[in-house]
Enzyme design. Structure first.
Site, PDB file in Angstrom:
ATOM      1  N   LYS A  39       0.864  -1.255  -0.025  1.00 38.30           N
ATOM      2  CA  LYS A  39      -0.067   0.018   0.129  1.00 38.30           C
ATOM      3  C   LYS A  39       0.890   1.262  -0.083  1.00 38.30           C
ATOM      4  CE  LYS A  39      -4.027  -2.135   2.128  1.00 38.30           C
ATOM      5  NZ  LYS A  39      -4.481  -2.597   0.914  1.00 38.30           N
ATOM      6  N   ASN A 179     -12.279   2.899   3.321  1.00 43.14           N
ATOM      7  CA  ASN A 179     -13.453   2.217   2.660  1.00 43.14           C
ATOM      8  C   ASN A 179     -14.534   2.177   3.567  1.00 43.14           C
ATOM      9  OD1 ASN A 179     -13.146  -0.108   4.043  1.00 43.14           O
ATOM     10  ND2 ASN A 179     -11.532  -0.750   2.539  1.00 43.14           N
ATOM     11  N   THR A 214     -14.468   5.869   0.771  1.00 47.20           N
ATOM     12  CA  THR A 214     -14.686   5.204  -0.594  1.00 47.20           C
ATOM     13  C   THR A 214     -15.656   4.172  -0.411  1.00 47.20           C
ATOM     14  OG1 THR A 214     -12.659   3.740  -0.452  1.00 47.20           O
ATOM     15  CG2 THR A 214     -12.483   5.864  -1.856  1.00 47.20           C
ATOM     16  N   GLY A 219     -19.944   4.875  -4.906  1.00 45.30           N
ATOM     17  CA  GLY A 219     -19.117   5.961  -5.160  1.00 45.30           C
ATOM     18  C   GLY A 219     -18.190   6.660  -3.834  1.00 45.30           C
ATOM     19  N   ASP A 246      -5.425   2.934  -3.477  1.00 43.46           N
ATOM     20  CA  ASP A 246      -4.087   3.721  -3.427  1.00 43.46           C
ATOM     21  C   ASP A 246      -3.952   4.839  -4.366  1.00 43.46           C
ATOM     22  OD1 ASP A 246      -3.573   1.780  -1.553  1.00 43.46           O
ATOM     23  OD2 ASP A 246      -2.581   0.253  -2.773  1.00 43.46           O
ATOM     24  N   SER A 285      -0.454  -0.762 -12.660  1.00 39.40           N
ATOM     25  CA  SER A 285      -1.709  -0.281 -13.341  1.00 39.40           C
ATOM     26  C   SER A 285      -2.195   1.163 -13.110  1.00 39.40           C
ATOM     27  CB  SER A 285      -2.989  -1.265 -13.022  1.00 39.40           C
ATOM     28  OG  SER A 285      -3.201  -1.273 -11.399  1.00 39.40           O
TER      29      SER A 285
HETATM   30  O1  RIB Z   1      -3.688  -1.974  -1.736  1.00 39.44           O
HETATM   31  C1  RIB Z   1      -3.005  -3.004  -2.458  1.00 39.44           C
HETATM   32  C2  RIB Z   1      -1.787  -3.573  -1.974  1.00 39.44           C
HETATM   33  O2  RIB Z   1      -2.254  -4.036  -0.785  1.00 39.44           O
HETATM   34  C3  RIB Z   1      -1.275  -4.745  -2.591  1.00 39.44           C
HETATM   35  O3  RIB Z   1      -0.266  -4.161  -3.637  1.00 39.44           O
HETATM   36  C4  RIB Z   1      -0.589  -5.737  -1.699  1.00 39.44           C
HETATM   37  O4  RIB Z   1       1.095  -5.550  -1.561  1.00 39.44           O
HETATM   38  C5  RIB Z   1      -1.215  -5.196  -0.439  1.00 39.44           C
HETATM   39  O5  RIB Z   1      -0.471  -4.404   0.397  1.00 39.44           O
END
Ligand code: RIB
Length: 294
Positions: A39, A179, A214, A219, A246, A285
């Site tokens: 994260k 979230n 979130t 939404g 993230d 991504s």
């Molecule tokens: O938020 C996604 C992330 O959570 C992933 O990349 C994984 O490593 C976890 O930490």
């Protein structure tokens, strides 16, 4: 203004599966990939790709060096990432046919950070700089206290949510990103509480923090003082939701630092997250600024 992301750096091991494996079941994966994640590292990537000057801090083993190279390719200063003799954190991620995931974390270096390393890492940042934190490393309480003493602004994403979060001085956070599951847990309400009700409770509990909630397909919701805002998600075919939150955090903060109004910042962040969910993987991504800002 500088942004310090003090957080997890993980090797993500992705398995595409028909459904998330059930207790006692053995299933085959149709695709496997090893990629950069965590994260903390994902949020650093999102902030840097969106256009802010980012410093990453954390701890990895030699097996995680490819992640540093990727972070550096986005312009991130990785001088505060410590290398040690053990393993880098790992995330074993199952992605089902609807793009939903399920994650097992092995903390590795993320939980090997020492108090002295915390102190050395934060020294050198200035009042007004931002520190971005999640719940995948140790010493969060101390980090928040030192950062506040230095008059840094604190952005906290209490994810993944566990009992450690309730021991943190959350009132020190300038922004809290949650979230819907984290929001009801943090608010001390039942999991079926509506996002609006959780938001009300959180704004009451943490009046000096901007709350950004979130809620998946429902939404995103924003609350601070008397202000309440909502923004719809951008609907796209979902391939993999990993790192969507993230991405949202990185682009919302960047848009606000670029002095964009809150509503527009929510909309920018939703657009960025929609691009992330339309691709497989975590850090790679996440879109770049020119794909998101008009
Ligand atoms: O938020 C996604 C992330 O959570 C992933 O990349 C994984 O490593 C976890 O930490």
């Amino acid at each position: 203004m500088k942004v310090l992301v003090f957080g997890s750096i993980n090797i993500d091991l992705l398995y595409s599966v028909d459904h998330i494996v059930k207790p006692g079941e053995t299933i085959s994966s149709s695709l496997f990939a090893k990629s950069a994640g965590g994260k903390g590292a994902n949020q650093a990537a999102a902030l840097a790709k969106a256009g802010l000057p980012v410093y990453m801090a954390g701890k990895i083993g030699t097996d995680g060096k490819f992640i540093l190279e990727l972070l550096e390719s986005y312009g991130i200063n990785t001088g505060r990432v410590i290398e040690y003799g053990g393993a880098t954190g790992q995330a074993i991620i199952q992605i089902d046919k609807n793009g939903q995931n399920s994650i097992i974390l092995y903390p590795g270096g993320n939980e090997e950070i020492t108090i002295q390393e915390v102190q050395e890492t934060i020294a050198g940042f200035d009042p007004g700089d931002i520190i971005v934190l999640q719940n995948e490393i140790v010493h969060l309480k101390l980090i928040m206290e030192i950062a506040k003493k230095q008059n840094m602004r604190i952005c906290l994403n209490p994810s993944p949510f566990n009992e450690k979060i309730t021991l943190l001085p959350l009132n020190l956070a300038d922004w809290i990103f949650v979230n819907e599951i984290e929001s009801s847990a943090l608010a001390g309400l039942t999991p079926d509480t509506s996002p609006q009700d959780s938001l009300e409770k959180l704004t009451e509990l943490y009046p000096s923090s901007e709350i950004i909630l979130t809620a998946g397909k429902d939404g995103v919701f924003y609350g601070f003082g008397e202000t309440r805002l909502k923004n719809d998600i951008v609907k796209v075919p979902v391939v993999d939701t990993t790192a969507a939150g993230d991405t949202f955090t990185g682009f919302f903060l960047t848009a606000r630092e670029k002095n964009m109004p809150i509503q527009q910042s929510l909309s920018i962040a939703c657009k960025a997250a929609s691009i992330t969910v339309s691709k497989k993987g975590a850090m790679e991504s996440i879109p770049f600024a020119d794909e998101v800002f008009e």
